[in-house]
Design a protein around this motif. Structure first.
Motif, PDB file in Angstrom:
ATOM      1  N   ILE A 145     -78.415  28.774 -17.274  1.00  0.00           N
ATOM      2  CA  ILE A 145     -79.856  28.562 -17.256  1.00  0.00           C
ATOM      3  C   ILE A 145     -80.286  28.127 -18.660  1.00  0.00           C
ATOM      4  CG2 ILE A 145     -82.110  29.553 -16.774  1.00  0.00           C
ATOM      5  CD1 ILE A 145     -80.282  29.267 -14.320  1.00  0.00           C
ATOM      6  N   ALA A 146     -80.408  26.830 -18.816  1.00  0.00           N
ATOM      7  CA  ALA A 146     -80.817  26.252 -20.095  1.00  0.00           C
ATOM      8  C   ALA A 146     -82.319  25.978 -20.041  1.00  0.00           C
ATOM      9  CB  ALA A 146     -80.004  24.998 -20.390  1.00  0.00           C
ATOM     10  N   SER A 147     -82.790  24.968 -20.762  1.00  0.00           N
ATOM     11  CA  SER A 147     -84.230  24.808 -20.937  1.00  0.00           C
ATOM     12  C   SER A 147     -84.552  23.384 -21.379  1.00  0.00           C
ATOM     13  CB  SER A 147     -84.711  25.796 -22.016  1.00  0.00           C
ATOM     14  OG  SER A 147     -86.012  25.511 -22.466  1.00  0.00           O
ATOM     15  N   VAL A 148     -85.810  22.987 -21.203  1.00  0.00           N
ATOM     16  CA  VAL A 148     -86.240  21.729 -21.804  1.00  0.00           C
ATOM     17  C   VAL A 148     -86.040  21.785 -23.315  1.00  0.00           C
ATOM     18  CG1 VAL A 148     -87.876  21.169 -19.979  1.00  0.00           C
ATOM     19  CG2 VAL A 148     -88.651  22.511 -21.946  1.00  0.00           C
ATOM     20  N   ALA A 149     -86.011  22.997 -23.878  1.00  0.00           N
ATOM     21  CA  ALA A 149     -85.759  23.167 -25.315  1.00  0.00           C
ATOM     22  C   ALA A 149     -84.320  22.846 -25.685  1.00  0.00           C
ATOM     23  CB  ALA A 149     -86.099  24.592 -25.755  1.00  0.00           C
ATOM     24  N   SER A 150     -83.460  22.655 -24.689  1.00  0.00           N
ATOM     25  CA  SER A 150     -82.073  22.256 -24.962  1.00  0.00           C
ATOM     26  C   SER A 150     -81.972  20.812 -25.430  1.00  0.00           C
ATOM     27  CB  SER A 150     -81.217  22.423 -23.700  1.00  0.00           C
ATOM     28  OG  SER A 150     -81.168  23.757 -23.270  1.00  0.00           O
ATOM     29  N   LEU A 170     -71.576  24.181 -25.260  1.00  0.00           N
ATOM     30  CA  LEU A 170     -70.634  25.057 -24.564  1.00  0.00           C
ATOM     31  C   LEU A 170     -70.409  24.573 -23.136  1.00  0.00           C
ATOM     32  CD1 LEU A 170     -68.984  27.722 -24.460  1.00  0.00           C
ATOM     33  CD2 LEU A 170     -71.115  28.856 -23.742  1.00  0.00           C
ATOM     34  N   VAL A 171     -71.484  24.178 -22.463  1.00  0.00           N
ATOM     35  CA  VAL A 171     -71.381  23.682 -21.085  1.00  0.00           C
ATOM     36  C   VAL A 171     -70.476  22.459 -21.011  1.00  0.00           C
ATOM     37  CG1 VAL A 171     -72.676  22.549 -19.225  1.00  0.00           C
ATOM     38  CG2 VAL A 171     -73.601  24.600 -20.318  1.00  0.00           C
ATOM     39  N   LYS A 172     -70.719  21.482 -21.878  1.00  0.00           N
ATOM     40  CA  LYS A 172     -69.976  20.232 -21.809  1.00  0.00           C
ATOM     41  C   LYS A 172     -68.510  20.400 -22.216  1.00  0.00           C
ATOM     42  CE  LYS A 172     -73.875  17.076 -22.326  1.00  0.00           C
ATOM     43  NZ  LYS A 172     -73.527  16.291 -21.137  1.00  0.00           N
ATOM     44  N   ASN A 173     -68.270  21.219 -23.238  1.00  0.00           N
ATOM     45  CA  ASN A 173     -66.889  21.461 -23.647  1.00  0.00           C
ATOM     46  C   ASN A 173     -66.115  22.173 -22.541  1.00  0.00           C
ATOM     47  OD1 ASN A 173     -64.782  23.406 -25.089  1.00  0.00           O
ATOM     48  ND2 ASN A 173     -65.058  21.601 -26.380  1.00  0.00           N
ATOM     49  N   THR A 174     -66.748  23.167 -21.934  1.00  0.00           N
ATOM     50  CA  THR A 174     -66.105  23.913 -20.851  1.00  0.00           C
ATOM     51  C   THR A 174     -65.828  23.007 -19.662  1.00  0.00           C
ATOM     52  OG1 THR A 174     -67.208  25.950 -21.551  1.00  0.00           O
ATOM     53  CG2 THR A 174     -66.378  25.889 -19.296  1.00  0.00           C
ATOM     54  N   ALA A 175     -66.805  22.186 -19.300  1.00  0.00           N
ATOM     55  CA  ALA A 175     -66.639  21.286 -18.157  1.00  0.00           C
ATOM     56  C   ALA A 175     -65.474  20.326 -18.369  1.00  0.00           C
ATOM     57  CB  ALA A 175     -67.928  20.504 -17.926  1.00  0.00           C
ATOM     58  N   THR A 176     -65.369  19.792 -19.575  1.00  0.00           N
ATOM     59  CA  THR A 176     -64.333  18.805 -19.858  1.00  0.00           C
ATOM     60  C   THR A 176     -62.944  19.426 -19.879  1.00  0.00           C
ATOM     61  OG1 THR A 176     -65.920  17.522 -21.151  1.00  0.00           O
ATOM     62  CG2 THR A 176     -63.585  17.039 -21.491  1.00  0.00           C
ATOM     63  N   PHE A 177     -62.826  20.578 -20.517  1.00  0.00           N
ATOM     64  CA  PHE A 177     -61.508  21.205 -20.655  1.00  0.00           C
ATOM     65  C   PHE A 177     -61.024  21.818 -19.344  1.00  0.00           C
ATOM     66  CE2 PHE A 177     -58.404  24.437 -21.740  1.00  0.00           C
ATOM     67  CZ  PHE A 177     -57.643  23.824 -22.722  1.00  0.00           C
ATOM     68  N   TYR A 178     -61.921  22.474 -18.627  1.00  0.00           N
ATOM     69  CA  TYR A 178     -61.491  23.258 -17.461  1.00  0.00           C
ATOM     70  C   TYR A 178     -61.723  22.573 -16.122  1.00  0.00           C
ATOM     71  CZ  TYR A 178     -60.797  27.167 -20.627  1.00  0.00           C
ATOM     72  OH  TYR A 178     -60.354  27.981 -21.641  1.00  0.00           O
ATOM     73  N   ILE A 183     -62.451  24.533 -12.484  1.00  0.00           N
ATOM     74  CA  ILE A 183     -63.508  25.372 -13.053  1.00  0.00           C
ATOM     75  C   ILE A 183     -64.606  24.443 -13.553  1.00  0.00           C
ATOM     76  CG2 ILE A 183     -64.090  27.009 -14.891  1.00  0.00           C
ATOM     77  CD1 ILE A 183     -61.157  27.974 -14.729  1.00  0.00           C
ATOM     78  N   TYR A 184     -65.795  24.628 -13.008  1.00  0.00           N
ATOM     79  CA  TYR A 184     -66.883  23.690 -13.257  1.00  0.00           C
ATOM     80  C   TYR A 184     -68.028  24.383 -14.000  1.00  0.00           C
ATOM     81  CZ  TYR A 184     -64.049  21.723  -9.569  1.00  0.00           C
ATOM     82  OH  TYR A 184     -62.974  21.302  -8.834  1.00  0.00           O
ATOM     83  N   SER A 185     -68.693  23.614 -14.858  1.00  0.00           N
ATOM     84  CA  SER A 185     -69.759  24.156 -15.698  1.00  0.00           C
ATOM     85  C   SER A 185     -70.908  23.167 -15.734  1.00  0.00           C
ATOM     86  CB  SER A 185     -69.221  24.402 -17.118  1.00  0.00           C
ATOM     87  OG  SER A 185     -70.239  24.821 -17.993  1.00  0.00           O
ATOM     88  N   LEU A 186     -72.128  23.649 -15.509  1.00  0.00           N
ATOM     89  CA  LEU A 186     -73.297  22.787 -15.552  1.00  0.00           C
ATOM     90  C   LEU A 186     -74.506  23.564 -16.039  1.00  0.00           C
ATOM     91  CD1 LEU A 186     -74.695  22.444 -11.968  1.00  0.00           C
ATOM     92  CD2 LEU A 186     -72.397  23.324 -12.303  1.00  0.00           C
ATOM     93  N   ALA A 187     -75.561  22.831 -16.376  1.00  0.00           N
ATOM     94  CA  ALA A 187     -76.748  23.450 -16.950  1.00  0.00           C
ATOM     95  C   ALA A 187     -77.993  23.032 -16.192  1.00  0.00           C
ATOM     96  CB  ALA A 187     -76.889  23.056 -18.422  1.00  0.00           C
TER      97      ALA A 187
END
Length: 262
Positions: A145-150, A170-178, A183-187
């Motif tokens: 749960i990120a934010s427009v402030a991201s 962190l989201v993008k690094n995790t998504a790319t590596f895993y 294992i999927y990562s999104l914001a």
């Protein structure tokens, strides 16, 4: 709200005893999932557990400090032991700053916001990944749960802005590596919501900083731009399908009713 994509899965929600976290966790329980939450607020946890008694043994609650690695690791181990696996982590726990810019931001507030919003998300991501990799079949999904402030420089104070920018890294690094390991990562880039994240304003806030933010991104009308928590739930359940999560791995999804306009 029952759906085949959520039923039978095990979902961990941080900050799950209040606000958005509680709404998400309750919806997954209603959809037939096993749900594990932790929160630092003992009273909210007790109230939440009492309201979930109808779900029997399909939930787990814990008073856990998200910045304590040992406590976080223990919690995830307990979830895996109780339910056999973990399918999804929703990194929801977060705290707001008081709209202080760097020159007036107290160090203790910086440490608290970075600790909960970024370090805590990292510790939970780490624990979830270790669980995802060790279970059979392996894999899982992390929603942050990120934010427009991201993605904006002045939608909040320096601490909150830095924490949410860091979360996207962190989201993008995790998504790319895993991602190749299932294992999927999104914001979710959230706009205005009625949640307990603004509890900190009860003790005051930086008037100049708040005024500056409103001047830079004017026009917020709660009656029109406020995001319904129940609508955020629909996104979470949608992405509980691994095939869907894979298609958006690494993505930043705007949930803000086009405010602020970018």
């Amino acid at each position: 709200m029952a759906t085949s994509s959520a039923g039978g899965k095990t979902v961990v929600v941080t900050g799950g005893a209040g606000g958005l976290g509680k709404v998400i966790a309750s919806a997954f329980l209603d959809a037939g999932a096993n749900v594990a939450i932790f929160d630092v607020h003992e009273g909210r946890l007790k109230e939440t557990a009492a309201g979930w008694e109808k779900h029997g043994d399909k939930f787990l609650t814990s008073q856990t400090d998200i910045t304590d690695e040992t406590a976080v690791t223990t919690f995830f181990a307990n979830v895996s032991a109780k339910f056999g696996r973990i399918d999804m982590l929703i990194n929801n726990a977060g705290v707001m700053d008081k709209f202080d810019a760097a020159g007036t931001l107290p160090l203790d507030l910086w440490n608290r916001v970075i600790g909960v919003n970024l370090t805590g998300a990292y510790l939970c991501t780490k624990a979830a990944i270790n669980a995802f990799e060790s279970q059979s079949p392996s894999g899982g999904t992390i929603i942050n749960i990120a934010s427009v402030a991201s993605v904006r420089g002045f939608a909040a104070g320096a601490a909150y802005t830095a924490s949410k920018h860091g979360l996207l890294g962190l989201v993008k690094n995790t998504a790319t590596f895993y991602g190749p390991k299932g294992i999927y990562s999104l914001a979710f880039l959230m706009g205005g919501m009625d949640t307990n994240i603004v509890d900190i304003f009860a003790t005051g806030f930086n008037q100049e900083g708040m005024a500056r933010a409103q001047a830079i991104a004017p026009g917020f009308d709660p009656a029109k731009q406020m995001i319904s928590l129940s609508d955020v739930v629909k996104y979470c359940i949608f992405f509980s399908d691994p095939a869907v999560a894979e298609t958006s791995n690494g993505a930043m999804i705007d949930i803000n009713k086009n405010w602020p306009v970018v």
